[in-house]
Design a protein around this motif. Structure first.
Motif, short mmCIF file in Angstrom:
data_model
loop_
_atom_site.label_atom_id
_atom_site.label_comp_id
_atom_site.label_asym_id
_atom_site.label_seq_id
_atom_site.Cartn_x
_atom_site.Cartn_y
_atom_site.Cartn_z
N MET A 1 0.84 -1.13 -0.02
CA MET A 1 0.05 -0.02 0.26
C MET A 1 0.88 1.19 0.09
N GLU A 2 0.63 2.33 -0.82
CA GLU A 2 1.29 3.48 -0.90
C GLU A 2 0.88 4.28 0.22
N LEU A 3 1.95 5.36 0.76
CA LEU A 3 1.49 6.31 1.45
C LEU A 3 0.61 7.22 1.38
N ALA A 4 0.36 7.73 0.09
CA ALA A 4 -0.39 8.42 -0.47
C ALA A 4 -1.84 8.24 -0.27
N GLN A 5 -2.06 6.90 -0.51
CA GLN A 5 -3.39 5.99 -0.32
C GLN A 5 -3.63 5.93 1.24
N ILE A 6 -2.45 5.77 1.90
CA ILE A 6 -2.90 5.68 3.46
C ILE A 6 -3.43 6.94 4.01
N LEU A 7 -2.52 8.18 3.86
CA LEU A 7 -2.64 9.39 3.92
C LEU A 7 -4.02 9.96 3.71
N ALA A 8 -4.66 9.55 2.35
CA ALA A 8 -5.70 9.98 1.91
C ALA A 8 -7.05 9.46 2.68
N GLU A 9 -6.75 8.25 3.11
CA GLU A 9 -7.92 7.69 3.94
C GLU A 9 -8.09 7.67 5.08
N LEU A 10 -7.24 8.76 5.75
CA LEU A 10 -7.42 9.05 7.20
C LEU A 10 -8.56 10.02 7.32
#
Length: 160
Positions: A1-10
């Protein structure tokens, strides 16, 4: 999983305990706590062992354990509290934590005992995103089971 995806779903309206990789959502006088995507990224969770309800737990002490096939991960308490409830669905089907970590995959409902003093140690989503960008490499690396020591959990001892 990419960091951008993790940050976007917070979720924007949650608070975050960065070092514990937990989120906190205030609901009246209680808080709901769950594991963030970094925790679920590390492996296939098999079991969730929460401490019993009605047990007081001090900040930074153990709320319980989640286990994978390779390691056990201590769930460290983000706030001093009393455990009000644990998620029975997560105990029956730990995959719910992976599928929906910010919703149905919650872990605990807690009654904070030092909210005024300790809530200031939690981060807003903006602070947490910034923190993650600086610390993402360590968060995306699975814990080394050779270096992990499982804390002693004595349900009879409520002085945690």
């Amino acid at each position: 999983m990419e960091l951008a995806q993790i940050l976007a779903e917070l979720p924007n309206d949650y608070l975050y305990a960065a070092e514990q990789d937990l989120w906190v959502r205030q609901e009246g006088q209680e808080v709901v706590v769950g594991a963030n995507r970094f925790v679920t990224h590390h492996g296939q969770f098999m079991l969730f062992y929460p401490r019993p309800c009605e047990i007081p737990v001090m900040r930074d002490k153990s709320l319980g354990v989640m286990e994978t096939a390779k390691t056990a991960v201590a769930i460290t308490c983000p706030l001093s509290c009393v455990i009000v409830a644990t998620n029975p669905e997560a105990q029956r089907d730990i995959d719910i934590v992976v599928r929906d970590p910010y919703g149905e995959g919650w872990l605990y409902r807690l009654q904070p005992t030092a909210w005024e003093e300790e809530s200031t140690k939690l981060m807003t989503v903006a602070q947490y995103r910034e923190w993650l960008q600086c610390n993402c490499e360590t968060r995306l690396t699975a814990p080394d089971p050779q270096k992990f020591e499982l804390p002693d959990i004595d349900p009879q001892n409520i002085s945690y």
